[in-house]
Design a protein around this motif. Structure first.
Motif, PDB file in Angstrom:
ATOM      1  N   LYS A  21       0.874  -1.111   0.112  1.00 57.64           N
ATOM      2  CA  LYS A  21       0.018  -0.063  -0.040  1.00 57.64           C
ATOM      3  C   LYS A  21       0.982   1.354   0.041  1.00 57.64           C
ATOM      4  O   LYS A  21       0.581   2.287  -0.896  1.00 57.64           O
ATOM      5  CB  LYS A  21      -0.931  -0.037   1.472  1.00 57.64           C
ATOM      6  CG  LYS A  21      -1.931   0.816   1.244  1.00 57.64           C
ATOM      7  CD  LYS A  21      -3.192   0.349   0.603  1.00 57.64           C
ATOM      8  CE  LYS A  21      -4.382   1.046   1.209  1.00 57.64           C
ATOM      9  NZ  LYS A  21      -5.484   0.875  -0.075  1.00 57.64           N
ATOM     10  N   VAL A  22       1.760   1.217   0.720  1.00 60.22           N
ATOM     11  CA  VAL A  22       2.778   2.584   0.956  1.00 60.22           C
ATOM     12  C   VAL A  22       3.659   2.578  -0.469  1.00 60.22           C
ATOM     13  O   VAL A  22       3.742   4.094  -0.934  1.00 60.22           O
ATOM     14  CB  VAL A  22       3.512   2.174   2.076  1.00 60.22           C
ATOM     15  CG1 VAL A  22       5.046   3.138   2.014  1.00 60.22           C
ATOM     16  CG2 VAL A  22       3.154   2.359   3.188  1.00 60.22           C
ATOM     17  N   ASN A  23       4.162   1.453  -1.104  1.00 57.94           N
ATOM     18  CA  ASN A  23       4.738   1.515  -2.116  1.00 57.94           C
ATOM     19  C   ASN A  23       4.013   1.950  -3.336  1.00 57.94           C
ATOM     20  O   ASN A  23       4.216   2.780  -4.161  1.00 57.94           O
ATOM     21  CB  ASN A  23       5.345   0.378  -2.707  1.00 57.94           C
ATOM     22  CG  ASN A  23       6.421   0.046  -1.828  1.00 57.94           C
ATOM     23  OD1 ASN A  23       7.397   0.873  -1.261  1.00 57.94           O
ATOM     24  ND2 ASN A  23       6.811  -1.289  -1.740  1.00 57.94           N
ATOM     25  N   ARG A  24       2.640   1.512  -3.414  1.00 54.49           N
ATOM     26  CA  ARG A  24       1.719   1.950  -4.293  1.00 54.49           C
ATOM     27  C   ARG A  24       1.356   3.695  -4.274  1.00 54.49           C
ATOM     28  O   ARG A  24       1.409   4.293  -5.154  1.00 54.49           O
ATOM     29  CB  ARG A  24       0.438   1.432  -4.370  1.00 54.49           C
ATOM     30  CG  ARG A  24       0.061   0.721  -5.546  1.00 54.49           C
ATOM     31  CD  ARG A  24      -1.435   0.268  -5.502  1.00 54.49           C
ATOM     32  NE  ARG A  24      -1.358  -1.248  -5.349  1.00 54.49           N
ATOM     33  CZ  ARG A  24      -2.137  -2.019  -4.720  1.00 54.49           C
ATOM     34  NH1 ARG A  24      -3.115  -1.671  -4.063  1.00 54.49           N
ATOM     35  NH2 ARG A  24      -1.931  -3.397  -4.756  1.00 54.49           N
ATOM     36  N   LYS A  25       1.329   4.215  -3.064  1.00 55.64           N
ATOM     37  CA  LYS A  25       1.008   5.519  -2.728  1.00 55.64           C
ATOM     38  C   LYS A  25       2.299   6.389  -3.152  1.00 55.64           C
ATOM     39  O   LYS A  25       2.136   7.485  -3.507  1.00 55.64           O
ATOM     40  CB  LYS A  25       0.901   5.699  -1.665  1.00 55.64           C
ATOM     41  CG  LYS A  25       0.251   7.257  -1.031  1.00 55.64           C
ATOM     42  CD  LYS A  25      -1.091   7.284  -1.822  1.00 55.64           C
ATOM     43  CE  LYS A  25      -1.924   8.381  -1.228  1.00 55.64           C
ATOM     44  NZ  LYS A  25      -2.970   8.475  -2.157  1.00 55.64           N
ATOM     45  N   LEU A  26       3.447   5.898  -2.862  1.00 51.49           N
ATOM     46  CA  LEU A  26       4.542   6.690  -3.191  1.00 51.49           C
ATOM     47  C   LEU A  26       4.872   6.790  -4.882  1.00 51.49           C
ATOM     48  O   LEU A  26       5.122   7.817  -5.192  1.00 51.49           O
ATOM     49  CB  LEU A  26       5.914   5.734  -2.762  1.00 51.49           C
ATOM     50  CG  LEU A  26       6.119   6.052  -1.088  1.00 51.49           C
ATOM     51  CD1 LEU A  26       7.291   5.428  -0.758  1.00 51.49           C
ATOM     52  CD2 LEU A  26       6.312   7.567  -0.832  1.00 51.49           C
ATOM     53  N   ARG A  27       4.503   5.518  -5.391  1.00 50.61           N
ATOM     54  CA  ARG A  27       4.487   5.493  -7.046  1.00 50.61           C
ATOM     55  C   ARG A  27       3.603   6.817  -7.530  1.00 50.61           C
ATOM     56  O   ARG A  27       3.724   7.388  -8.465  1.00 50.61           O
ATOM     57  CB  ARG A  27       4.193   4.121  -7.583  1.00 50.61           C
ATOM     58  CG  ARG A  27       5.565   3.595  -7.934  1.00 50.61           C
ATOM     59  CD  ARG A  27       5.255   2.325  -8.676  1.00 50.61           C
ATOM     60  NE  ARG A  27       5.252   1.149  -7.505  1.00 50.61           N
ATOM     61  CZ  ARG A  27       4.286   0.331  -7.380  1.00 50.61           C
ATOM     62  NH1 ARG A  27       3.244   0.304  -7.929  1.00 50.61           N
ATOM     63  NH2 ARG A  27       4.509  -0.689  -6.274  1.00 50.61           N
ATOM     64  N   GLN A  28       2.526   6.782  -6.934  1.00 47.74           N
ATOM     65  CA  GLN A  28       1.388   7.976  -7.193  1.00 47.74           C
ATOM     66  C   GLN A  28       1.947   9.296  -7.119  1.00 47.74           C
ATOM     67  O   GLN A  28       1.684  10.402  -7.551  1.00 47.74           O
ATOM     68  CB  GLN A  28       0.297   7.790  -6.560  1.00 47.74           C
ATOM     69  CG  GLN A  28      -0.524   6.578  -7.267  1.00 47.74           C
ATOM     70  CD  GLN A  28      -1.791   6.312  -6.049  1.00 47.74           C
ATOM     71  OE1 GLN A  28      -2.297   6.998  -5.295  1.00 47.74           O
ATOM     72  NE2 GLN A  28      -2.835   5.690  -6.504  1.00 47.74           N
ATOM     73  N   LEU A  29       2.871   9.402  -6.169  1.00 48.97           N
ATOM     74  CA  LEU A  29       3.503  10.875  -5.842  1.00 48.97           C
ATOM     75  C   LEU A  29       4.684  11.220  -6.393  1.00 48.97           C
ATOM     76  O   LEU A  29       5.307  12.199  -5.976  1.00 48.97           O
ATOM     77  CB  LEU A  29       3.576  11.007  -4.110  1.00 48.97           C
ATOM     78  CG  LEU A  29       2.024  10.675  -3.308  1.00 48.97           C
ATOM     79  CD1 LEU A  29       2.488  10.871  -1.944  1.00 48.97           C
ATOM     80  CD2 LEU A  29       1.561  11.737  -3.788  1.00 48.97           C
ATOM     81  N   THR A  30       5.222  10.316  -7.429  1.00 47.58           N
ATOM     82  CA  THR A  30       6.341  10.748  -8.224  1.00 47.58           C
ATOM     83  C   THR A  30       6.082  11.859  -8.986  1.00 47.58           C
ATOM     84  O   THR A  30       5.072  12.058  -9.428  1.00 47.58           O
ATOM     85  CB  THR A  30       6.757   9.643  -9.025  1.00 47.58           C
ATOM     86  OG1 THR A  30       5.949   9.120  -9.829  1.00 47.58           O
ATOM     87  CG2 THR A  30       7.337   8.309  -8.202  1.00 47.58           C
ATOM     88  N   PRO A  31       7.153  12.806  -9.489  1.00 45.14           N
ATOM     89  CA  PRO A  31       6.792  13.886 -10.126  1.00 45.14           C
ATOM     90  C   PRO A  31       6.336  13.434 -11.730  1.00 45.14           C
ATOM     91  O   PRO A  31       5.220  14.257 -11.984  1.00 45.14           O
ATOM     92  CB  PRO A  31       8.239  14.752 -10.447  1.00 45.14           C
ATOM     93  CG  PRO A  31       9.015  14.279  -9.268  1.00 45.14           C
ATOM     94  CD  PRO A  31       8.330  12.858  -8.936  1.00 45.14           C
ATOM     95  N   GLU A  32       6.688  12.500 -12.213  1.00 43.78           N
ATOM     96  CA  GLU A  32       6.019  11.808 -13.447  1.00 43.78           C
ATOM     97  C   GLU A  32       4.663  11.591 -13.377  1.00 43.78           C
ATOM     98  O   GLU A  32       3.702  11.928 -14.081  1.00 43.78           O
ATOM     99  CB  GLU A  32       6.989  10.740 -13.880  1.00 43.78           C
ATOM    100  CG  GLU A  32       8.407  11.097 -14.437  1.00 43.78           C
ATOM    101  CD  GLU A  32       9.179  11.062 -13.136  1.00 43.78           C
ATOM    102  OE1 GLU A  32       8.881  10.503 -12.106  1.00 43.78           O
ATOM    103  OE2 GLU A  32      10.226  11.353 -13.288  1.00 43.78           O
ATOM    104  N   SER A  33       4.124  10.831 -12.251  1.00 45.11           N
ATOM    105  CA  SER A  33       2.790  10.394 -12.072  1.00 45.11           C
ATOM    106  C   SER A  33       1.879  11.779 -11.915  1.00 45.11           C
ATOM    107  O   SER A  33       0.730  11.607 -12.422  1.00 45.11           O
ATOM    108  CB  SER A  33       2.797   9.357 -10.757  1.00 45.11           C
ATOM    109  OG  SER A  33       1.475   9.045 -10.589  1.00 45.11           O
ATOM    110  N   LEU A  34       2.383  12.719 -11.131  1.00 40.57           N
ATOM    111  CA  LEU A  34       1.775  13.927 -10.852  1.00 40.57           C
ATOM    112  C   LEU A  34       1.591  14.541 -12.214  1.00 40.57           C
ATOM    113  O   LEU A  34       0.296  15.021 -12.481  1.00 40.57           O
ATOM    114  CB  LEU A  34       2.363  14.555  -9.744  1.00 40.57           C
ATOM    115  CG  LEU A  34       2.060  14.155  -8.196  1.00 40.57           C
ATOM    116  CD1 LEU A  34       3.138  14.852  -7.145  1.00 40.57           C
ATOM    117  CD2 LEU A  34       1.045  13.957  -7.810  1.00 40.57           C
TER     118      LEU A  34
END
Length: 113
Positions: A21-34
């Motif tokens: 769950k934490v890793n998924r959230k961290l991937r969502q908050l990367t600059p590319e994803s944002l």
């Protein structure tokens, strides 16, 4: 012994679940994803604005037809064509701007007058 195995397995499962769950959230908050999320939202907003503008335009055409019928005016042949705009003053030639050279004047107040 069975209790220890149960709680060990439950703790390990909770740890794996929390980590994913934490890793998924961290991937969502990367600059590319944002940036991708912002671009998707901008495109979605653009589509909504386009749909709204088309609805407004269709309502305008419908209302103009109603008013034209009520007033006995002839409606344009093709509502998609833009209406020719009439201007109060039409320029026959483009205005030519001439510049003249002004005499040099210093803005320095410390000079002798």
């Amino acid at each position: 012994m069975f209790r220890r195995t149960f709680w060990f397995t439950a703790g390990a499962a909770a740890g794996v679940w929390a980590t994913t769950k934490v890793n998924r959230k961290l991937r969502q908050l990367t600059p590319e994803s944002l940036a991708a999320q912002a671009a998707d939202k901008a495109i979605e907003t653009g589509h909504k604005l386009k749909d709204f503008a088309l609805d407004v335009r269709a309502g305008m055409v419908r209302r103009e037809a109603e008013l034209g019928g009520a007033l006995g005016l002839q409606a344009p042949a093709d509502p998609e064509l833009p209406v020719q705009r009439l201007y109060a003053v039409e320029a026959s030639e483009p205005a030519v701007t001439t510049y003249r050279k002004l005499p040099y004047k210093s803005n320095n107040r410390n000079e002798d007058h």
